[in-house]
Write a protein that holds these residues in place. Structure first.
Motif, PDB file in Angstrom:
ATOM      1  N   PHE A 121      -0.795  40.787  86.684  1.00 51.40           N
ATOM      2  CA  PHE A 121      -0.832  41.720  87.811  1.00 51.40           C
ATOM      3  C   PHE A 121      -1.927  41.349  88.802  1.00 51.40           C
ATOM      4  CE2 PHE A 121      -2.239  46.077  89.325  1.00 51.40           C
ATOM      5  CZ  PHE A 121      -1.160  46.278  90.177  1.00 51.40           C
ATOM      6  N   VAL A 122      -3.054  40.839  88.287  1.00 48.00           N
ATOM      7  CA  VAL A 122      -4.209  40.510  89.130  1.00 48.00           C
ATOM      8  C   VAL A 122      -4.187  39.018  89.457  1.00 48.00           C
ATOM      9  CG1 VAL A 122      -6.716  40.492  89.292  1.00 48.00           C
ATOM     10  CG2 VAL A 122      -5.561  42.384  88.130  1.00 48.00           C
ATOM     11  N   ARG A 123      -3.935  38.710  90.715  1.00 40.44           N
ATOM     12  CA  ARG A 123      -3.845  37.309  91.130  1.00 40.44           C
ATOM     13  C   ARG A 123      -5.215  36.659  91.231  1.00 40.44           C
ATOM     14  NH1 ARG A 123      -1.158  35.483  96.812  1.00 40.44           N
ATOM     15  NH2 ARG A 123      -3.073  36.417  97.623  1.00 40.44           N
ATOM     16  N   SER A 124      -6.206  37.393  91.736  1.00 46.71           N
ATOM     17  CA  SER A 124      -7.574  36.885  91.824  1.00 46.71           C
ATOM     18  C   SER A 124      -8.533  38.055  91.829  1.00 46.71           C
ATOM     19  CB  SER A 124      -7.776  36.024  93.080  1.00 46.71           C
ATOM     20  OG  SER A 124      -7.762  36.825  94.254  1.00 46.71           O
ATOM     21  N   SER A 125      -9.793  37.789  91.487  1.00 48.67           N
ATOM     22  CA  SER A 125     -10.801  38.853  91.373  1.00 48.67           C
ATOM     23  C   SER A 125     -12.082  38.439  92.070  1.00 48.67           C
ATOM     24  CB  SER A 125     -11.118  39.143  89.892  1.00 48.67           C
ATOM     25  OG  SER A 125      -9.952  39.381  89.145  1.00 48.67           O
ATOM     26  N   ILE A 126     -12.710  39.417  92.725  1.00 48.19           N
ATOM     27  CA  ILE A 126     -14.034  39.245  93.326  1.00 48.19           C
ATOM     28  C   ILE A 126     -14.932  40.320  92.732  1.00 48.19           C
ATOM     29  CG2 ILE A 126     -15.373  39.223  95.461  1.00 48.19           C
ATOM     30  CD1 ILE A 126     -12.619  38.645  96.891  1.00 48.19           C
ATOM     31  N   LEU A 127     -15.972  39.899  92.038  1.00 46.58           N
ATOM     32  CA  LEU A 127     -16.855  40.826  91.333  1.00 46.58           C
ATOM     33  C   LEU A 127     -18.251  40.717  91.921  1.00 46.58           C
ATOM     34  CD1 LEU A 127     -15.702  39.959  87.690  1.00 46.58           C
ATOM     35  CD2 LEU A 127     -14.652  41.567  89.308  1.00 46.58           C
ATOM     36  N   ILE A 128     -18.768  41.822  92.442  1.00 48.07           N
ATOM     37  CA  ILE A 128     -20.081  41.848  93.073  1.00 48.07           C
ATOM     38  C   ILE A 128     -21.045  42.610  92.164  1.00 48.07           C
ATOM     39  CG2 ILE A 128     -21.402  42.525  95.114  1.00 48.07           C
ATOM     40  CD1 ILE A 128     -18.750  42.573  96.678  1.00 48.07           C
ATOM     41  N   GLY A 129     -22.103  41.935  91.710  1.00 48.70           N
ATOM     42  CA  GLY A 129     -23.091  42.592  90.855  1.00 48.70           C
ATOM     43  C   GLY A 129     -22.459  43.215  89.628  1.00 48.70           C
ATOM     44  N   ALA A 130     -21.610  42.454  88.932  1.00 50.49           N
ATOM     45  CA  ALA A 130     -20.842  43.003  87.817  1.00 50.49           C
ATOM     46  C   ALA A 130     -21.263  42.368  86.494  1.00 50.49           C
ATOM     47  CB  ALA A 130     -19.349  42.784  88.042  1.00 50.49           C
ATOM     48  N   THR A 131     -20.778  42.960  85.405  1.00 48.07           N
ATOM     49  CA  THR A 131     -21.025  42.448  84.065  1.00 48.07           C
ATOM     50  C   THR A 131     -19.785  42.667  83.217  1.00 48.07           C
ATOM     51  OG1 THR A 131     -22.374  42.683  82.061  1.00 48.07           O
ATOM     52  CG2 THR A 131     -22.054  44.647  83.394  1.00 48.07           C
ATOM     53  N   ALA A 132     -19.682  41.915  82.125  1.00 50.83           N
ATOM     54  CA  ALA A 132     -18.569  42.080  81.185  1.00 50.83           C
ATOM     55  C   ALA A 132     -18.906  43.103  80.111  1.00 50.83           C
ATOM     56  CB  ALA A 132     -18.215  40.729  80.550  1.00 50.83           C
ATOM     57  N   GLY A 133     -20.011  43.801  80.263  1.00 50.85           N
ATOM     58  CA  GLY A 133     -20.368  44.844  79.315  1.00 50.85           C
ATOM     59  C   GLY A 133     -21.567  44.473  78.460  1.00 50.85           C
ATOM     60  N   ILE A 134     -21.810  45.278  77.447  1.00 56.91           N
ATOM     61  CA  ILE A 134     -22.936  45.083  76.534  1.00 56.91           C
ATOM     62  C   ILE A 134     -22.382  44.576  75.208  1.00 56.91           C
ATOM     63  CG2 ILE A 134     -24.842  46.217  75.341  1.00 56.91           C
ATOM     64  CD1 ILE A 134     -24.843  48.294  77.614  1.00 56.91           C
TER      65      ILE A 134
END
Length: 267
Positions: free
Chosen positions: A105-118
């Motif tokens: 569903f998601v063709r591309s992603s732009i992540l600003i100041g993000a993390t994959a979690g703890i």
């Protein structure tokens, strides 16, 4: 059209979903979004507990995984079966969750100041208790006290460069949120309640742009770690910017984003 979440749509072309950070709303993403509407149909979303989406009856709907599912449903209700997604901070975490769970569903992603979690269960539990305490502070001491505390965090100190007028407007925007909505958001989708996505990064099929400010060392380090686990990733470090790099250096952010989207379209 009635959708699960409040959305605002402008522009033309392949859809780009914009997701704000905690205490934000669609208005905080439109300064960036309006720079993209010439090449994308921009869909700005108010996340649970925020803006016009506001309070949700079932507290389970604030949970991270449920938010990801409802976001996918919201965009599909608008008639789209493929999107690009851009998220800042909390919105970046949710955007990544969307790309992990719905890679087709998601063709591309732009992540600003993000993390994959703890990663650590113990550290996540500590953060969960901290988020619960903050939620209780919102409900006990009021939204105004919390917003002043939130904006005074060291993570956001570089936003002083935006000037007093911009900071005043940002404070007023945050105060328009519902205190119970923000409390439920913390307890449902805060970092302590987000499942770790580090071991799932390989599931993201599309290219990812990780944007960080050069004055945000914690998230620069996280971006490097995330890039090493993603199949296709690049990092853009914006000068003279901290955590909210798209606000502090919008010109550089727009160049990086438009270049990335042009390249993603060519794939």
């Amino acid at each position: 059209m009635k959708t699960r979440y409040h959305t605002e749509v402008e522009g033309r072309g392949h859809p780009l979903v914009l997701l704000h950070g905690f205490t934000g709303d669609t208005s905080t993403m439109w300064p960036l979004g309006h720079e993209i509407t010439g090449i994308r149909t921009v869909i700005a979303v108010d996340l649970p507990g925020h803006g016009a989406t506001g309070l949700l009856e079932d507290h389970a709907n604030y949970r991270f995984d449920n938010t990801v599912d409802a976001l996918a449903e919201t965009v599909r209700q608008l008639g789209h079966d493929s999107v690009d997604v851009l998220g800042y901070s909390m919105g970046g975490r949710i955007a990544l969750g969307l790309a992990v769970k719905y890679p087709d569903f998601v063709r591309s992603s732009i992540l600003i100041g993000a993390t994959a979690g703890i990663v650590s269960d113990a550290e996540r539990d500590i953060r969960r208790r901290t988020d619960d305490d903050l939620a209780e502070e919102i409900l006990s001491n009021g939204l105004e006290s919390f917003v002043d505390y939130w904006m005074d965090l060291p993570l956001f100190e570089t936003q002083a460069r935006l000037g007093q007028d911009a900071l005043h407007d940002a404070r007023e925007q945050r105060l328009r949120n519902h205190p119970e909505g923000l409390a439920h958001s913390l307890r449902g989708a805060g970092s302590g309640n987000q499942p770790s996505l580090w071991r799932d990064l390989h599931r993201v099929s599309g290219p990812v742009l990780l944007i960080v400010g050069d004055e945000d060392p914690k998230f620069r380090s996280l971006a490097i770690r995330m890039a090493s686990g993603l199949p296709q990733a690049e990092i853009a470090v914006l000068p003279e910017a901290g955590h909210a790099a798209h606000l502090e250096n919008p010109a550089a952010a727009v160049v990086a984003i438009r270049t990335f989207l042009d390249e993603a379209s060519a794939l």
